[in-house]
Design a protein around this motif. Structure first.
Motif, PDB file in Angstrom:
ATOM      1  N   LYS A  91       9.839  -0.071   7.021  1.00  0.00           N
ATOM      2  CA  LYS A  91       9.511  -1.475   7.280  1.00  0.00           C
ATOM      3  C   LYS A  91       8.413  -1.627   8.321  1.00  0.00           C
ATOM      4  CE  LYS A  91      11.595  -5.776   8.986  1.00  0.00           C
ATOM      5  NZ  LYS A  91      12.851  -6.401   9.491  1.00  0.00           N
ATOM      6  N   ASN A  92       8.489  -0.867   9.404  1.00  0.00           N
ATOM      7  CA  ASN A  92       7.587  -1.073  10.549  1.00  0.00           C
ATOM      8  C   ASN A  92       6.302  -0.255  10.496  1.00  0.00           C
ATOM      9  OD1 ASN A  92       9.481  -2.822  11.697  1.00  0.00           O
ATOM     10  ND2 ASN A  92      10.515  -1.153  12.785  1.00  0.00           N
ATOM     11  N   ARG A  93       6.327   0.858   9.766  1.00  0.00           N
ATOM     12  CA  ARG A  93       5.176   1.762   9.839  1.00  0.00           C
ATOM     13  C   ARG A  93       4.426   1.905   8.516  1.00  0.00           C
ATOM     14  NH1 ARG A  93       5.103   5.940  13.641  1.00  0.00           N
ATOM     15  NH2 ARG A  93       3.087   6.342  12.668  1.00  0.00           N
ATOM     16  N   THR A  94       4.994   1.439   7.402  1.00  0.00           N
ATOM     17  CA  THR A  94       4.361   1.711   6.108  1.00  0.00           C
ATOM     18  C   THR A  94       4.156   0.425   5.310  1.00  0.00           C
ATOM     19  OG1 THR A  94       6.384   2.042   4.781  1.00  0.00           O
ATOM     20  CG2 THR A  94       5.624   3.906   6.101  1.00  0.00           C
ATOM     21  N   ASP A  95       3.373   0.546   4.266  1.00  0.00           N
ATOM     22  CA  ASP A  95       3.059  -0.579   3.374  1.00  0.00           C
ATOM     23  C   ASP A  95       4.279  -0.869   2.490  1.00  0.00           C
ATOM     24  OD1 ASP A  95       2.176  -2.203   1.247  1.00  0.00           O
ATOM     25  OD2 ASP A  95       0.145  -1.378   1.309  1.00  0.00           O
ATOM     26  N   GLY A  96       4.952  -1.992   2.756  1.00  0.00           N
ATOM     27  CA  GLY A  96       6.168  -2.320   2.032  1.00  0.00           C
ATOM     28  C   GLY A  96       5.948  -2.530   0.552  1.00  0.00           C
ATOM     29  N   THR A  97       4.815  -3.140   0.192  1.00  0.00           N
ATOM     30  CA  THR A  97       4.526  -3.361  -1.231  1.00  0.00           C
ATOM     31  C   THR A  97       4.377  -2.044  -1.968  1.00  0.00           C
ATOM     32  OG1 THR A  97       3.407  -5.449  -0.703  1.00  0.00           O
ATOM     33  CG2 THR A  97       2.945  -4.469  -2.848  1.00  0.00           C
ATOM     34  N   VAL A 165       9.119   8.330   3.824  1.00  0.00           N
ATOM     35  CA  VAL A 165      10.350   7.599   3.508  1.00  0.00           C
ATOM     36  C   VAL A 165      11.506   8.044   4.394  1.00  0.00           C
ATOM     37  CG1 VAL A 165       9.647   7.180   1.117  1.00  0.00           C
ATOM     38  CG2 VAL A 165      11.121   9.146   1.645  1.00  0.00           C
ATOM     39  N   CYS A 166      11.394   9.231   5.000  1.00  0.00           N
ATOM     40  CA  CYS A 166      12.428   9.717   5.907  1.00  0.00           C
ATOM     41  C   CYS A 166      12.059   9.523   7.380  1.00  0.00           C
ATOM     42  CB  CYS A 166      12.727  11.190   5.631  1.00  0.00           C
ATOM     43  SG  CYS A 166      13.509  11.479   4.030  1.00  0.00           S
ATOM     44  N   GLY A 394       3.473   6.617  16.965  1.00  0.00           N
ATOM     45  CA  GLY A 394       3.444   5.161  17.140  1.00  0.00           C
ATOM     46  C   GLY A 394       2.744   4.399  16.047  1.00  0.00           C
ATOM     47  N   LYS A 395       1.647   4.939  15.527  1.00  0.00           N
ATOM     48  CA  LYS A 395       0.919   4.261  14.450  1.00  0.00           C
ATOM     49  C   LYS A 395       0.015   5.256  13.730  1.00  0.00           C
ATOM     50  CE  LYS A 395      -3.040   2.750  17.257  1.00  0.00           C
ATOM     51  NZ  LYS A 395      -3.869   1.603  17.673  1.00  0.00           N
ATOM     52  N   SER A 397      -3.724   5.985  11.922  1.00  0.00           N
ATOM     53  CA  SER A 397      -5.104   5.553  12.200  1.00  0.00           C
ATOM     54  C   SER A 397      -5.559   4.473  11.228  1.00  0.00           C
ATOM     55  CB  SER A 397      -6.060   6.750  12.144  1.00  0.00           C
ATOM     56  OG  SER A 397      -6.003   7.375  10.874  1.00  0.00           O
ATOM     57  N   ARG A 398      -4.995   4.455  10.027  1.00  0.00           N
ATOM     58  CA  ARG A 398      -5.367   3.454   9.024  1.00  0.00           C
ATOM     59  C   ARG A 398      -4.521   2.187   9.126  1.00  0.00           C
ATOM     60  NH1 ARG A 398      -2.837   2.526   4.522  1.00  0.00           N
ATOM     61  NH2 ARG A 398      -4.765   2.440   3.287  1.00  0.00           N
ATOM     62  N   GLY A 399      -3.562   2.182  10.048  1.00  0.00           N
ATOM     63  CA  GLY A 399      -2.646   1.060  10.165  1.00  0.00           C
ATOM     64  C   GLY A 399      -1.318   1.397   9.529  1.00  0.00           C
ATOM     65  N   GLU A 400      -0.994   0.732   8.423  1.00  0.00           N
ATOM     66  CA  GLU A 400       0.247   1.018   7.711  1.00  0.00           C
ATOM     67  C   GLU A 400       0.111   2.293   6.884  1.00  0.00           C
ATOM     68  OE1 GLU A 400       0.807  -2.513   5.373  1.00  0.00           O
ATOM     69  OE2 GLU A 400       2.152  -3.394   6.872  1.00  0.00           O
ATOM     70  N   GLY A 401       1.171   3.085   6.861  1.00  0.00           N
ATOM     71  CA  GLY A 401       1.172   4.281   6.036  1.00  0.00           C
ATOM     72  C   GLY A 401       1.123   3.932   4.559  1.00  0.00           C
ATOM     73  N   ASP A 402       0.294   4.648   3.816  1.00  0.00           N
ATOM     74  CA  ASP A 402       0.114   4.388   2.392  1.00  0.00           C
ATOM     75  C   ASP A 402       0.909   5.414   1.584  1.00  0.00           C
ATOM     76  OD1 ASP A 402      -0.818   3.216   0.101  1.00  0.00           O
ATOM     77  OD2 ASP A 402      -2.772   4.193   0.132  1.00  0.00           O
ATOM     78  N   TYR A 403       1.389   4.999   0.445  1.00  0.00           N
ATOM     79  CA  TYR A 403       2.132   5.887  -0.451  1.00  0.00           C
ATOM     80  C   TYR A 403       1.282   6.243  -1.661  1.00  0.00           C
ATOM     81  CZ  TYR A 403       6.307   4.441   2.162  1.00  0.00           C
ATOM     82  OH  TYR A 403       7.233   4.198   3.142  1.00  0.00           O
ATOM     83  N   SER A 404       1.470   7.452  -2.155  1.00  0.00           N
ATOM     84  CA  SER A 404       0.844   7.876  -3.398  1.00  0.00           C
ATOM     85  C   SER A 404       1.778   7.548  -4.551  1.00  0.00           C
ATOM     86  CB  SER A 404       0.568   9.381  -3.373  1.00  0.00           C
ATOM     87  OG  SER A 404       0.202   9.860  -4.640  1.00  0.00           O
TER      88      SER A 404
END
Length: 533
Positions: A91-97, A165-166, A394-395, A397-404
């Motif tokens: 929720k806080n570190r990655t792209d929820g969509t 995810v973990c 903490g974060k 560099s691109r902001g939210e973590g992206d998923y493949s």
């Protein structure tokens, strides 16, 4: 590597080792992993072969070569299904969509389906997923068994999905940690030895980056992104590339489909090779420039954990060799660009001036008592910055973590009736890549000096092949002869060969299929047939 070697081997509860045989290919790191396991760290090995560390592993997933993406998607399916994901981190570190897209995509990667694709047991996959996800600290360590596929980039990104995810990024004893395959490969990439990047991964496609380097170097630069090394060979044959400068590489020994490489080199109008030895590639050169070894020059190397360390000249040089920087500078001058001869210390200052992630690194600092010979890990952004042992704290560099969102795809060349075996390639402990240095050592050659092929004992019995027999191995690209080593190290229908030895080099057989993004060759999967010689 996102973390340090010491961190991932001494502060971890579980190690997920994927597509890597570090005891042979990276023996110092392999020793650290072995020691960690002996002190209580649990180990999951994901590898198509029985390697040394599988004897110490809690779980060995002996998956079919080329199925890494299916394995990763299956792991995430289980983690989501069984409530093992880190909801807060997601929720806080990655792209929820994108997480929802990933969640939907992995729905079909049930343990049953993945077990069939990967040729593994369902319950062992579930055990591995639970072991990794429930551990407080668990790094992923991987190497060329993940990257050297036509889907290698997707394989790497899928491992990153597992860590995200973990919630196992930006923390001690965690991270996603690629083991670099050769000395200073990390440093070469850091310094822009890729057609897409300047130093510090500043993109050629970015007009602001081009303008910055034009100002620093007082010249106009071509803004067009170049082509990767493996893409050059077909362009040589087509006549688009007419001249080539090869610096410290031996593609006639290490690149896939050697007939194709040979044809490409013979198609050139002019080939220059900068080398220490008369390699197989150097035999095709119009001009050979004698370079110097690490012991004969000053500078820095960057190791697998992003650590920039000093290299100091240890011996005086006999003969008419020159430092590579002198060679490059002279070529620039003779082609009309007035480049002064800079010392290694001055070059490091220039690197720092144009590379934010190296801004705090200098020879003076690397030589100081403050650093104490340990080097500095980039990003190191100012002269008082301590370096960065763990990335993504903490974060991102691109902001939210992206998923493949990558589906499993089969390798380019699968076995059939004519070529029924999957062949993998790799290294052994005693030799190093193209053997340019190690085969000059008499003692090593007494231990290991000839080609061999590992064959599963059931396959060997069916083919009437005994351990030690000479065999012919053929693919759609060529045929070689080698010596059979019969055991259960490989799975049924799978074989493995080193590429070190010229008396039966597996790269005469390998396929020049490339990863669609990184353009790495698919060394780990090609179809072959075997018969007794």
């Amino acid at each position: 590597m996102t973390n340090t070697i010491e961190d991932i081997t001494s502060k971890s509860d579980v190690i997920l080792l994927v597509g890597s045989n570090p005891e042979e290919a990276h023996p110092v790191l392999g020793m650290h992993i072995r020691r960690a396991v002996e002190h209580g760290t649990r180990l999951i090995v994901v590898d198509p072969r029985d390697i040394g560390l599988t004897k110490k592993a809690d779980v060995h997933l002996k998956l079919k070569p080329g199925t890494n993406v299916a394995f990763s998607n299956g792991m995430i399916h289980i983690m989501i299904r069984d409530g093992l994901v880190d909801e807060e981190f997601i929720k806080n570190r990655t792209d929820g969509t994108k997480f929802e897209e990933l969640k939907k995509m992995v729905e079909s990667y049930t343990p049953e389906r993945v077990a069939k694709i990967c040729h593994i047991e369902e319950d062992r996959l579930v055990e591995a997923a639970h072991m990794y996800a429930k551990a407080d600290r668990a790094p992923i360590i991987y190497c060329l068994g993940v990257t050297e596929h036509s889907t290698g980039t997707q394989g790497v990104m899928s491992l990153s999905n597992i860590a995200m995810v973990c919630g196992k990024l930006g923390r001690e004893g965690c991270g996603v940690n690629p083991i670099r395959g050769q000395n200073n490969v990390q440093g070469a990439c850091d310094m822009g030895a890729m057609p897409t990047d300047f130093t510090g991964y500043q993109k050629v496609a970015n007009p602001d980056v081009i303008a910055k380097f034009e100002k620093a170097w007082n010249t106009k630069l071509n803004p067009k992104v170049g082509i990767k090394a493996t893409e050059c060979f077909p362009k040589m044959i087509e006549g688009e590339i007419k001249g080539l400068f090869i610096f410290g590489e031996d593609p006639m020994r290490t690149d896939p489909d050697t007939h194709h490489v040979q044809k490409a080199l013979e198609s050139l109008d002019f080939l220059v090779v900068d080398e220490l030895f008369m390699t197989e590639t150097a035999k095709y050169a119009d001009v050979i420039l004698p370079g110097r070894s690490y012991a004969e020059k000053e500078g820095t190397f960057s190791n697998t954990e992003r650590r920039v360390q000093r290299v100091r000249k240890a011996i005086e040089v006999a003969g008419n060799t020159k430092p590579d920087t002198w060679i490059f500078t002279e070529i620039m001058q003779r082609m009309g660009y007035n480049q002064p001869h800079l010392t290694p210390k001055e070059i490091m200052h220039e690197i720092a001036s144009v590379t934010p992630s190296f801004a705090g690194i200098s020879h003076e600092r690397l030589d100081s008592e403050e650093v104490g010979g340990m080097g500095l890990q980039w990003p190191c952004t100012s002269p008082d910055h301590p370096g960065t042992p763990i990335m993504h704290v903490g974060k991102f560099s691109r902001g939210e973590g992206d998923y493949s969102i990558a589906e499993y795809k089969e390798s380019v060349e699968m076995p059939d009736d004519e070529y029924p075996f999957i062949m993998m390639t790799g290294r052994i402990l005693y030799h190093y890549n193209a053997c340019a240095m190690t085969d000059k050592t008499e003692g090593i050659n007494e231990i290991a000096n000839s080609s061999f092929i590992e064959i599963n004992d059931q396959d060997a019995q069916r083919l009437g092949i005994a351990d030690g027999d000479r065999v012919k191995v053929a693919s759609r690209r060529g045929e070689i002869e080698s010596t059979a080593r019969v055991s259960s190290k490989t799975g049924v229908g799978e074989v493995w060969m080193p590429f070190h030895f010229q008396d039966g080099n597996s790269n005469w057989l390998t396929i020049a299929a490339l990863d669609s993004i990184a353009k790495a060759p698919e060394y780990k999967v090609c179809a072959v047939t075997i018969k007794k010689a």
